[in-house]
Design a protein around this motif. Sequence first.
Motif, PDB file in Angstrom:
ATOM      1  N   LEU A  14     -27.857 -21.785   4.779  1.00 17.56           N
ATOM      2  CA  LEU A  14     -26.540 -22.307   5.152  1.00 17.56           C
ATOM      3  C   LEU A  14     -25.841 -21.340   6.094  1.00 17.56           C
ATOM      4  N   SER A  15     -25.225 -21.884   7.138  1.00 15.66           N
ATOM      5  CA  SER A  15     -24.511 -21.065   8.121  1.00 15.66           C
ATOM      6  C   SER A  15     -23.209 -20.534   7.508  1.00 15.66           C
ATOM      7  N   THR A  16     -23.088 -19.209   7.495  1.00 18.61           N
ATOM      8  CA  THR A  16     -21.868 -18.587   6.948  1.00 18.61           C
ATOM      9  C   THR A  16     -20.629 -18.917   7.780  1.00 18.61           C
ATOM     10  N   PRO A  17     -20.669 -18.825   9.130  1.00 23.69           N
ATOM     11  CA  PRO A  17     -19.476 -19.202   9.902  1.00 23.69           C
ATOM     12  C   PRO A  17     -19.030 -20.635   9.658  1.00 23.69           C
ATOM     13  N   ALA A  18     -19.990 -21.552   9.483  1.00 26.35           N
ATOM     14  CA  ALA A  18     -19.615 -22.950   9.230  1.00 26.35           C
ATOM     15  C   ALA A  18     -18.903 -23.080   7.892  1.00 26.35           C
ATOM     16  N   CYS A  36     -16.063 -22.310  13.530  1.00 24.75           N
ATOM     17  CA  CYS A  36     -16.810 -23.567  13.595  1.00 24.75           C
ATOM     18  C   CYS A  36     -17.529 -23.720  14.939  1.00 24.75           C
ATOM     19  N   ILE A  37     -16.893 -23.295  16.007  1.00 20.01           N
ATOM     20  CA  ILE A  37     -17.548 -23.362  17.317  1.00 20.01           C
ATOM     21  C   ILE A  37     -18.731 -22.403  17.370  1.00 20.01           C
ATOM     22  N   VAL A  38     -18.550 -21.192  16.809  1.00 24.32           N
ATOM     23  CA  VAL A  38     -19.659 -20.231  16.755  1.00 24.32           C
ATOM     24  C   VAL A  38     -20.828 -20.814  15.956  1.00 24.32           C
TER      25      VAL A  38
END
Length: 254
Positions: free
Chosen positions: A70-74, A93-95
């Motif tokens: 899972l993407s941490t920034p998301a 979210c953009i990153v």
Amino acid sequence: MEPTPPPPTPEQPPAGGGGYPPPPQGGYLPPQPSGYPPPPGGYPPPPGGYPGYQPYTGRNDLPPPGSGGLSTPALIGFILSIFGIVLISIILCIVALTKIPKTGQRGKGLAIAGLVVSGLWVLLGGLLVIGLIAGNSEPDRDASGQVTTTVNTRPDKLRVGDCVTGIEEGVVKDIKVQPCDQPNGGKVFAVFELPAGKWPGLAAVQAAAEKGCTDRFKALNEQPDKPSSVYFLHPNEDGWGLGDRGTTCLLVPK
């Protein structure tokens, strides 16, 4: 008698074999060997192939979706969007949306949802700002101080003699004031300040505001043109904490 000449003989090739017999009637001879051996069939490639080159296999080198966790920034961006921390949420979210296709992580849906929620917060904030600007509008007045246009304003901007379109129950954050030569829902007859001090409680404030308005109406010694009731606008606890002590008294037709 003269002797008969012999029949003609076919033409013979010149000595030394320097030519081919003429083709038979109606066709051509097959190709003749040139007398040279055929060229070699090519040279084998060096062991290990040619240096500096490799064949294209058409294989996608990107990791399969969902293989990187899972993407941490998301995730963080989505959580921050719920709490209205819009700027950081949008950046994260953009990153995430930029890196997820390269890393194969999950969380694209969270990143998109975070952007949507952040956008709703921005929209809500814009509507609140517009509402505050509209609610803080100062009514246009003529030289005598009478309101000339209908506009929403704060209750603390009302003056004695102002007319309103109506009074709503509950907390009044803004009120619509209008010219008094039009049918209206109430007229301000008094404005005064309650005594300073700590918040005495809602019941005490209401009692003080009601008594102050009733006493001031009686002091006017005027009879309304139609059956009416005395209404009053008083500060709540939040306004009291900000220093608001103002009370507005209105005569409202029944």
